[in-house]
Design an enzyme around this catalytic site. Structure first.
Site, mmCIF file in Angstrom:
data_model
loop_
_atom_site.group_PDB
_atom_site.id
_atom_site.type_symbol
_atom_site.label_atom_id
_atom_site.label_comp_id
_atom_site.label_asym_id
_atom_site.label_seq_id
_atom_site.Cartn_x
_atom_site.Cartn_y
_atom_site.Cartn_z
ATOM 1 N N GLY A 46 10.532 -60.902 35.185
ATOM 2 C CA GLY A 46 10.449 -61.792 36.334
ATOM 3 C C GLY A 46 11.731 -61.949 37.119
ATOM 4 O O GLY A 46 11.769 -62.682 38.102
ATOM 5 N N ASP A 48 14.485 -60.883 39.795
ATOM 6 C CA ASP A 48 14.415 -60.103 41.034
ATOM 7 C C ASP A 48 15.666 -59.268 41.274
ATOM 8 O O ASP A 48 15.580 -58.115 41.689
ATOM 9 C CB ASP A 48 14.189 -61.040 42.226
ATOM 10 C CG ASP A 48 12.858 -61.776 42.113
ATOM 11 O OD1 ASP A 48 11.854 -61.107 41.846
ATOM 12 O OD2 ASP A 48 12.844 -63.002 42.258
ATOM 13 N N HIS A 73 25.202 -49.784 51.174
ATOM 14 C CA HIS A 73 24.239 -49.695 50.080
ATOM 15 C C HIS A 73 24.202 -50.994 49.279
ATOM 16 O O HIS A 73 25.208 -51.697 49.152
ATOM 17 C CB HIS A 73 24.590 -48.523 49.151
ATOM 18 C CG HIS A 73 24.161 -47.194 49.697
ATOM 19 N ND1 HIS A 73 24.745 -46.006 49.323
ATOM 20 C CD2 HIS A 73 23.205 -46.863 50.596
ATOM 21 C CE1 HIS A 73 24.162 -44.999 49.959
ATOM 22 N NE2 HIS A 73 23.224 -45.503 50.735
ATOM 23 N N ASP A 194 35.461 -43.323 42.541
ATOM 24 C CA ASP A 194 34.039 -43.188 42.213
ATOM 25 C C ASP A 194 33.846 -42.178 41.083
ATOM 26 O O ASP A 194 34.368 -41.071 41.134
ATOM 27 C CB ASP A 194 33.301 -42.735 43.484
ATOM 28 C CG ASP A 194 31.808 -42.491 43.287
ATOM 29 O OD1 ASP A 194 31.262 -42.956 42.269
ATOM 30 O OD2 ASP A 194 31.189 -41.861 44.164
ATOM 31 N N HIS A 363 16.942 -32.853 48.312
ATOM 32 C CA HIS A 363 17.810 -34.020 48.145
ATOM 33 C C HIS A 363 19.225 -33.527 47.892
ATOM 34 O O HIS A 363 19.429 -32.492 47.260
ATOM 35 C CB HIS A 363 17.344 -34.883 46.968
ATOM 36 C CG HIS A 363 18.266 -36.025 46.658
ATOM 37 N ND1 HIS A 363 18.477 -37.067 47.529
ATOM 38 C CD2 HIS A 363 19.073 -36.273 45.581
ATOM 39 C CE1 HIS A 363 19.338 -37.924 47.000
ATOM 40 N NE2 HIS A 363 19.715 -37.457 45.821
ATOM 41 N N HIS A 367 27.309 -38.533 46.137
ATOM 42 C CA HIS A 367 28.509 -38.685 45.304
ATOM 43 C C HIS A 367 29.064 -37.307 44.949
ATOM 44 O O HIS A 367 28.317 -36.408 44.558
ATOM 45 C CB HIS A 367 28.177 -39.439 44.016
ATOM 46 C CG HIS A 367 27.603 -40.802 44.248
ATOM 47 N ND1 HIS A 367 28.378 -41.931 44.311
ATOM 48 C CD2 HIS A 367 26.318 -41.203 44.441
ATOM 49 C CE1 HIS A 367 27.590 -42.978 44.533
ATOM 50 N NE2 HIS A 367 26.349 -42.568 44.613
ATOM 51 N N HIS A 389 33.006 -47.299 39.213
ATOM 52 C CA HIS A 389 31.639 -46.903 39.597
ATOM 53 C C HIS A 389 31.030 -45.897 38.620
ATOM 54 O O HIS A 389 30.707 -44.769 38.980
ATOM 55 C CB HIS A 389 31.617 -46.281 41.002
ATOM 56 C CG HIS A 389 32.219 -47.147 42.057
ATOM 57 N ND1 HIS A 389 32.414 -46.718 43.343
ATOM 58 C CD2 HIS A 389 32.682 -48.414 42.021
ATOM 59 C CE1 HIS A 389 32.969 -47.689 44.045
ATOM 60 N NE2 HIS A 389 33.144 -48.731 43.251
#
EC number: 3.1.-.-
Length: 554
Positions: A46, A48, A73, A194, A363, A367, A389
């Protein structure tokens, strides 16, 4: 800690993919880089959204000079409304033009209209207390992505944000390699880079290579085409539009976030479409199947997304049927594989053809792969490296790449959320750990990670619930009516039915014992009933359902 110490405190994004948030401190002033979120896992019943625990900043809100967002993002911008609601709307927010347009849309939804959002061009310097801030143009899977260079008297640190070195990006603007090299030549103190794709050898394919592949796929399809990708991947949507135009099809946008982001992208010139090519969702039935491409949200199998609803025949505007082709122009984020697979299977059940990245090169990741991470390290030649990240595996591998290009092992700091890196003239070291972790959003409320509601939901989902109502005499505490037993979601229901008499007997026995011991307080009676019933149910069913005893005095 001396005021002349640069302190870098990650509150999210280390040891995980998502909810990136970093606190940079110098001379007791703060700049926050990114305010991201991540989406809940299957066991977070439940819930979100999942936010970083930014309670560290609540006591320091007056010390915050600025919030800087690297790109639009959700894992970098999604928590912004919650952060500003808690810390105050007077904190200025900086970012690129598209990023700030997406931030404004997000803040408007939360009725936060007093926030100062400032578009900053790459290369322009911002003074924020003791910090000199510069945004450096990078390429990613969303336009206007930026790295953030923060300069203090001690030196310059660089937070790369998400990036790849795409030499042929869709908008024709490759990453500003020359500026990165200048930062390296001037001497970079710290690189926070990253780590998402450090485990993939070589170079990431160019985003512009996806468009021709989509056109090839479209040319082979006879019925309707449904393409699903991230709504924020504006370059991808542009390529879908281009491929649709090339094969003579109209494009309908499905999903609120898809329509919203495309509108923002068109208004800023990032998305260009021939007049009349994009149609309203209400017009879908006006065109034959071979003339339609539907661009939809739901590439990650999100429960309420447009594609998921289509797969479950629950979408008000699109009813999928045999002959439709669904193209997944995205790969599952780690943790979403099961939801994506369930969606794909439902599509096959309907009779759709499904094309994923396994079937065609439709696709390209936003990154950089291992060679691009090495290129970044060699361009900026940092004194210290702190991989960002990524999960622990990727952070470790990023550190190994840094050592491979000649950075000494003792200058690579593999951190975790809440562990600050402190740098001064004497060197760099980890400081004392600060509070960090997760905060849950349930509806519109923010809750603690230790919220018992989540534990209760897991228990209910696993073993169900017993409710026992016992009626006792106010005078002597004896039972005056047969206990009422209600259960829901209890495994082996037939067996539980047979146990009803024994359960009632257990309740009666507990009440008799309480009357003999002259236990009259309702709370104590309910605690006694809970313990006796829970033990009995476990012995008989080997399950631990939630037991809720209710005692009524008459």
């Amino acid at each position: 800690m001396s005021p002349s110490t640069l302190r870098v405190l990650p509150l999210g994004g280390l040891g995980e993919i998502g909810k990136n948030m970093t606190v940079v401190e110098y001379e007791d002033r703060i700049v926050v880089v990114d305010t991201g979120l991540r989406f809940p896992t299957a066991d977070m019943m439940g819930i979100d959204l999942v936010l970083p625990d930014f309670s560290y900043l609540r006591e320091r809100a007056d010390d915050i000079e600025a919030i800087v967002i690297t790109h639009g993002h959700e894992d970098h911008i999604g928590a912004l409304p919650f952060v500003l609601r808690e810390l105050g709307q007077d904190i200025p927010v900086f970012g690129s033009r598209l990023t700030m347009a997406m931030a404004r849309s997000k803040l408007d939804e939360h009725k936060l209209r007093e926030v100062e959002l400032e578009d900053v061009e790459a290369g322009v310097r911002i003074e924020a207390g003791p910090f000199d801030i510069e945004l450096v143009h990078m390429t990613h899977s969303i336009p206007d992505s930026r790295a953030v260079a923060l300069t203090t008297d001690l030196g310059t640190m660089l937070v790369t944000g998400d990036y790849k070195f795409d030499q042929t990006p869709v908008d024709g603007r490759p990453a500003d390699i020359s500026r990165l090299a200048e930062l390296g030549k001037d001497g970079l103190l710290l690189l926070c880079g990253d780590s998402t794709n450090v485990d993939r050898p070589g170079w990431a394919p160019s985003e512009s290579g996806v468009g021709p592949r989509l056109e090839e796929v479209f040319s082979r399809c006879e019925g309707r085409i449904v393409v699903t990708s991230f709504a924020s991947n504006i370059h991808r949507v542009q390529q879908v539009i281009g491929a649709a135009a090339a094969v003579g099809r109209k494009v309908a946008l499905i999903g609120r976030s898809m329509r919203k982001n495309v509108n923002i992208g068109r208004s800023l010139g990032h998305i260009v479409a021939p007049e009349g090519l994009i149609i309203n969702a209400r017009e879908i039935e006006d065109f034959p199947d071979h003339k339609l491409v539907i661009c939809s949200t739901g590439s990650q199998g999100e429960p309420l997304s447009a594609l998921r609803r289509m797969a479950h025949r629950d979408h008000p505007q699109v009813e999928l049927h045999s002959g439709d082709t669904v193209v997944f122009s995205a790969t599952p984020i780690p943790g979403n594989e099961r939801a994506v697979n369930e969606t794909v299977d439902r599509l096959f059940q309907i009779g759709c053809d499904v094309i994923t990245t396994r079937d065609a090169p439709i696709h390209a990741s936003g990154h950089g792969y291992a060679e691009e991470v090495k290129l970044m390290l060699n361009l900026v030649r940092p004194q210290y490296v702190m991989p960002f990240h990524g999960d622990y595996k990727r952070i470790r591998m990023h550190g190994q790449l840094a050592e491979a290009v000649g950075i000494e092992a003792q200058r690579v700091f593999r951190g975790v959320n809440g562990l600050p890196l402190e740098i001064d003239k004497r060197g760099a070291r980890f400081g004392d750990k600060e509070q960090s972790g997760m905060v849950f959003v349930d509806g519109v409320d923010i809750g603690d990670v230790a919220d018992v509601a989540l534990r209760d939901r897991r228990m209910l989902s696993a073993d169900g619930i017993f409710v026992v109502v016992a009626t006792i005499s106010e005078q002597d505490g004896s039972s005056v009516a047969e206990p009422e037993v209600i259960f829901r979601g209890v495994p082996f229901r037939d067996q539980a039915d047979e146990l009803l008499d024994e359960i009632r007997g257990t309740v009666e026995a507990s009440l008799e014992r309480a009357a003999e011991e002259e236990i009259r307080e309702i709370d104590l009676l309910q605690e006694l009933l809970h313990d006796d019933l829970a033990q009995f149910v476990y012995e008989r069913l080997k399950r631990r359902p939630m037991v809720l005893p209710v005692v009524v005095e008459v």
